[in-house]
Design a protein around this motif. Structure first.
Motif, PDB file in Angstrom:
ATOM      1  N   LYS A 228      -2.683   8.935   5.511  1.00 31.98           N
ATOM      2  CA  LYS A 228      -2.034   8.574   4.248  1.00 31.98           C
ATOM      3  C   LYS A 228      -3.055   7.867   3.357  1.00 31.98           C
ATOM      4  CE  LYS A 228       2.283   9.772   5.392  1.00 31.98           C
ATOM      5  NZ  LYS A 228       3.117  10.721   4.633  1.00 31.98           N
ATOM      6  N   TYR A 229      -4.035   8.638   2.893  1.00 28.50           N
ATOM      7  CA  TYR A 229      -5.170   8.027   2.218  1.00 28.50           C
ATOM      8  C   TYR A 229      -4.799   7.390   0.870  1.00 28.50           C
ATOM      9  CZ  TYR A 229      -5.351  12.603  -0.148  1.00 28.50           C
ATOM     10  OH  TYR A 229      -5.050  13.735  -0.860  1.00 28.50           O
ATOM     11  N   LYS A 230      -3.819   7.960   0.163  1.00 30.78           N
ATOM     12  CA  LYS A 230      -3.394   7.356  -1.109  1.00 30.78           C
ATOM     13  C   LYS A 230      -2.687   6.027  -0.869  1.00 30.78           C
ATOM     14  CE  LYS A 230      -2.975  11.676  -3.732  1.00 30.78           C
ATOM     15  NZ  LYS A 230      -2.077  12.563  -4.502  1.00 30.78           N
ATOM     16  N   LYS A 231      -1.829   6.008   0.141  1.00 31.92           N
ATOM     17  CA  LYS A 231      -1.125   4.773   0.485  1.00 31.92           C
ATOM     18  C   LYS A 231      -2.119   3.729   0.986  1.00 31.92           C
ATOM     19  CE  LYS A 231       2.799   4.544   0.520  1.00 31.92           C
ATOM     20  NZ  LYS A 231       3.798   4.099  -0.489  1.00 31.92           N
ATOM     21  N   PHE A 232      -3.078   4.174   1.797  1.00 36.32           N
ATOM     22  CA  PHE A 232      -4.102   3.270   2.307  1.00 36.32           C
ATOM     23  C   PHE A 232      -4.906   2.654   1.160  1.00 36.32           C
ATOM     24  CE2 PHE A 232      -8.433   2.431   3.825  1.00 36.32           C
ATOM     25  CZ  PHE A 232      -8.182   1.638   4.923  1.00 36.32           C
TER      26      PHE A 232
ATOM     27  N   PHE B 277       5.085  -4.602   2.665  1.00 32.89           N
ATOM     28  CA  PHE B 277       5.776  -4.315   1.406  1.00 32.89           C
ATOM     29  C   PHE B 277       5.597  -2.862   0.986  1.00 32.89           C
ATOM     30  CE2 PHE B 277       5.934  -4.226  -3.278  1.00 32.89           C
ATOM     31  CZ  PHE B 277       7.225  -4.704  -3.473  1.00 32.89           C
ATOM     32  N   LEU B 278       4.372  -2.321   1.147  1.00 30.23           N
ATOM     33  CA  LEU B 278       4.074  -0.984   0.649  1.00 30.23           C
ATOM     34  C   LEU B 278       4.256   0.135   1.673  1.00 30.23           C
ATOM     35  CD1 LEU B 278       0.825  -1.699  -1.454  1.00 30.23           C
ATOM     36  CD2 LEU B 278       3.157  -1.365  -2.302  1.00 30.23           C
ATOM     37  N   PHE B 279       4.294  -0.240   2.958  1.00 35.93           N
ATOM     38  CA  PHE B 279       4.256   0.808   3.986  1.00 35.93           C
ATOM     39  C   PHE B 279       5.419   0.755   4.977  1.00 35.93           C
ATOM     40  CE2 PHE B 279       2.202   2.846   7.793  1.00 35.93           C
ATOM     41  CZ  PHE B 279       2.009   4.100   7.214  1.00 35.93           C
ATOM     42  N   LEU B 280       6.267  -0.248   4.877  1.00 33.50           N
ATOM     43  CA  LEU B 280       7.317  -0.434   5.882  1.00 33.50           C
ATOM     44  C   LEU B 280       8.253   0.764   5.980  1.00 33.50           C
ATOM     45  CD1 LEU B 280       8.545  -2.288   7.997  1.00 33.50           C
ATOM     46  CD2 LEU B 280       9.953  -3.320   6.193  1.00 33.50           C
ATOM     47  N   LYS B 281       8.608   1.369   4.835  1.00 32.31           N
ATOM     48  CA  LYS B 281       9.538   2.496   4.848  1.00 32.31           C
ATOM     49  C   LYS B 281       8.966   3.668   5.649  1.00 32.31           C
ATOM     50  CE  LYS B 281      12.239   5.478   1.783  1.00 32.31           C
ATOM     51  NZ  LYS B 281      12.559   5.825   0.364  1.00 32.31           N
TER      52      LYS B 281
ATOM     53  N   GLU C  77      -5.134  -1.308   0.263  1.00 26.27           N
ATOM     54  CA  GLU C  77      -6.443  -1.952   0.195  1.00 26.27           C
ATOM     55  C   GLU C  77      -6.650  -2.642  -1.148  1.00 26.27           C
ATOM     56  OE1 GLU C  77      -9.655  -1.711   2.434  1.00 26.27           O
ATOM     57  OE2 GLU C  77      -7.807  -2.133   3.516  1.00 26.27           O
ATOM     58  N   LEU C  78      -6.303  -1.945  -2.218  1.00 29.65           N
ATOM     59  CA  LEU C  78      -6.543  -2.470  -3.557  1.00 29.65           C
ATOM     60  C   LEU C  78      -5.685  -3.701  -3.847  1.00 29.65           C
ATOM     61  CD1 LEU C  78      -7.980  -2.185  -6.255  1.00 29.65           C
ATOM     62  CD2 LEU C  78      -6.178  -0.606  -6.987  1.00 29.65           C
ATOM     63  N   VAL C  79      -4.381  -3.600  -3.578  1.00 27.31           N
ATOM     64  CA  VAL C  79      -3.480  -4.716  -3.873  1.00 27.31           C
ATOM     65  C   VAL C  79      -3.841  -5.955  -3.046  1.00 27.31           C
ATOM     66  CG1 VAL C  79      -1.081  -5.531  -3.760  1.00 27.31           C
ATOM     67  CG2 VAL C  79      -1.583  -3.221  -4.587  1.00 27.31           C
ATOM     68  N   SER C  80      -4.073  -5.774  -1.757  1.00 26.63           N
ATOM     69  CA  SER C  80      -4.405  -6.914  -0.899  1.00 26.63           C
ATOM     70  C   SER C  80      -5.736  -7.537  -1.307  1.00 26.63           C
ATOM     71  CB  SER C  80      -4.429  -6.500   0.578  1.00 26.63           C
ATOM     72  OG  SER C  80      -5.379  -5.491   0.802  1.00 26.63           O
ATOM     73  N   TYR C  81      -6.696  -6.699  -1.723  1.00 26.19           N
ATOM     74  CA  TYR C  81      -7.999  -7.231  -2.132  1.00 26.19           C
ATOM     75  C   TYR C  81      -7.879  -8.020  -3.438  1.00 26.19           C
ATOM     76  CZ  TYR C  81     -13.024  -7.522  -2.828  1.00 26.19           C
ATOM     77  OH  TYR C  81     -14.296  -7.998  -2.989  1.00 26.19           O
TER      78      TYR C  81
END
Length: 437
Positions: free
Chosen positions: A153-157, A201-205, A161-165
């Motif tokens: 899931k490279y787009k989700k990854f 938040f972004l990946f739980l679903k 990465e971006l938001v957490s950074y």
């Protein structure tokens, strides 16, 4: 063929292009933060930051007992097999629990020792205790990250990465201005908790589609398979961490903390562009190599990856070298001693890239002995040559050791990988003969 369409038809380029945007943003922010470090805390402060960052990197392996690459591999292979995935997550849960508990206790109970070991002072005992509390977040975030990578899931990854950074960087800058070096170290310590929160938040679903949390049991059905990855992770991450810490101490002792900070600054620039490779390797290379079984197909895929990535990195590294003095003035003003380090660091990193792409065959095929032998050899060469070269070359001796080490490492890995295919062919010949009979 138009370039956009070419990118769309090539998964590696799709992953690379999506990551390029994230890495570009990260680079800009990182350069800004590194410049602030240079201006506010100086070389000695960057030395301390490097020590803590190495510790947290080691903890990503220790707290999970090194199952990350195992999670990536088995999620990629069994993404449609719910039963196998449940066995994987149950086993991973046990590994994470054991690793986290042991790491937390050791860090908290011996916080004074670890503070003295990392910073040559017990002044940062409080910091080690804080890291001990954050340990479970490091572990769980690492396993969930393995699931993201295994699913490609490279787009989700990239979004995670971006938001957490962005969040962790904002916190770091705020703490830097408020509390100087102590604030930076605290921000680095609590960054894993931020990464964990963003991941949920972004990946739980999506995570719930593959992980049935209510069915996870405290059992180890895949213990033997995951232990192989634990052993490989221990060698590659934990031993490397101790080597980096000891080399910084070597430079600080034989020379000064400022010299240790100069080398750390050089490795920071290196890590900023090499982080781009890490996501590509776990999202694409491991799953791809895991599905290849013949030498011909492997060679074809390897050359395709090389033709895609090496020119991009080669041009980028050449630009960094040509404009190295500008880069130093932009990111680390006053760190002029760094200029002489770029040549060996960049040459070493280019060969390193070619080497680690090739070496991911060890992870994809779980070639434990080959992986451990090559990694231990690489670390021993780096450690030994660094100690030897520092007396004559100073800080430059460490990056020279880095370059020589990866030349030898590449040759060794190349021989081991193709030796593996030669052995596989020999195994197939008897079975073919018996079929003919």
């Amino acid at each position: 063929m138009k370039i956009p369409q070419f990118i769309k038809s090539n998964l590696l380029l799709k992953i690379t292009s999506v990551n390029a945007l994230v890495i570009g943003v990260r680079l800009v922010i990182s350069f800004f933060i590194q410049r602030l470090y240079a201006q506010i805390v100086g070389e000695a402060g960057i030395y301390k930051i490097g020590q803590l960052q190495t510790l947290t990197q080691m903890l990503t392996s220790i707290t999970t007992l090194g199952v990350f690459n195992g999670v990536v591999k088995y999620v990629a292979e069994h993404r449609e097999d719910k039963e196998q995935l449940q066995k994987l997550f149950s086993s991973s849960f046990v590994f994470v629990t054991i690793g986290s508990v042991v790491a937390s206790i050791v860090l908290f109970a011996f916080s004074g020792y670890w503070s003295d070991y990392l910073f040559s002072s017990k002044e940062f005992t409080y910091l080690i205790k804080l890291v001990a509390i954050i340990v479970p977040f490091i572990a769980v975030q690492r396993v969930f990250s393995g699931v993201v990578n295994g699913l490609s899931k490279y787009k989700k990854f990239a979004k995670i990465e971006l938001v957490s950074y962005l969040l962790s960087s904002a916190l770091t800058v705020y703490f830097l201005f408020q509390y100087n070096i102590d604030g930076v170290l605290v921000a680095i310590a609590i960054t894993p908790a931020i990464q964990f929160s963003v991941m949920l938040f972004l990946f739980l679903k999506i995570l719930k589609e593959y992980v049935q949390f209510n069915k996870i049991k405290f059992r180890l059905p895949l213990a033997k398979s995951l232990l192989a990855f634990s052993l490989m992770s221990f060698v590659s991450t934990i031993l490397l961490g101790f080597v980096e810490i000891d080399i910084r101490d070597l430079l600080a002792t034989k020379m000064t903390e400022a010299d240790a900070g100069i080398w750390t600054a050089m490795t920071n620039i290196s890590k900023n562009y090499m982080v781009f490779v890490g996501s590509v390797l776990t999202l694409y290379v491991i799953p791809k190599f895991a599905s290849i079984y013949t030498q011909t197909d492997f060679t074809k895929e390897l050359l395709s990856i090389y033709k895609t990535l090496l020119p991009i990195f080669g041009v980028g590294m050449l630009c960094i070298y040509i404009f190295r003095d500008f880069v130093i003035e932009l990111i680390y003003p006053g760190f002029n001693e760094m200029s002489q380090l770029f040549k060996w660091q960049l040459l070493g990193d280019f060969i390193r890239l070619a080497s680690i792409i090739l070496a991911h065959q060890f992870l994809a095929k779980k070639m434990v002995r080959n992986f451990i032998f090559s990694e231990v050899l690489s670390l021993a060469l780096f450690y030994g040559m660094s100690y030897y070269f520092v007396d004559s070359w100073g800080v430059e001796g460490v990056v020279l050791a880095h370059f020589i080490r990866y030349i030898i490492y590449f040759v060794v890995v190349l021989l081991l990988v193709y030796r593996y295919f030669h052995i596989q062919r020999k195994k197939e010949i008897p079975s073919e003969n018996s079929t003919l009979q």
